[in-house]
Design a protein around this motif. Structure first.
Motif: not given
Length: 143
Positions: A22-26, A31-35, A59-62, A80-83
């Motif tokens: 999930r983090v990698h996909a986000w 994320a403009y800085w990590a596309l 749910s435990g979902e991140q 890498d701050v992402y919501v």
């Protein structure tokens, strides 16, 4: 200054809880800085960082992620701050960054740096300020 997570959410620094897919996909897709960041590079970055995840308690979902590159003594870089888009506007980002600040402060770190294109107001609410002497800072860029 404190900011707690909204009811129903919890924060953790346990790297085993990070949903790395999930983090990698986000980051690589939204994320403009990590596309386009390659998965191997993301995994290496995660392994070398202090990671923070916010999770839906039921749910435990991140639902959010941030990492800090630090020596845990003098310096830290928040990145890498992402919501997740589905929970934006609930105060999760501000609460997460506040928790990160509160986690780092007792370590004796002199400064925590970050770079942002569009969230200056959020970070200012948590205590971040523009660099006092930007002319003293330099960067080394690799192509």
């Amino acid at each position: 200054m404190t900011s707690s997570l909204p009811d129903g959410y919890a924060i953790s620094t346990d790297p085993a809880r990070i949903d790395t897919d999930r983090v990698h996909a986000w980051l690589s897709e939204d994320a403009y800085w990590a596309l386009g960041r390659p998965r191997a590079q993301q995994d290496k970055a995660l392994a070398g960082s202090l990671n923070f995840g916010v999770y839906d308690a039921a749910s435990g979902e991140q639902v959010a992620y941030a990492r800090v590159v630090t020596d845990a003594a003098t310096f830290a870089w928040l990145c890498d701050v992402y919501v997740d888009r589905s929970v934006r506007g609930k105060g999760i980002g501000k609460a997460m960054v506040t928790a990160i600040r509160d986690h780092l402060e007792p370590l004796g770190i002199r400064r925590v740096l970050l770079a942002t294109q569009d969230a200056h107001g959020v970070y200012e609410e948590v205590g971040f300020k523009p660099l006092e002497h930007p002319e003293r800072w330099m960067a080394l860029y690799f192509s």
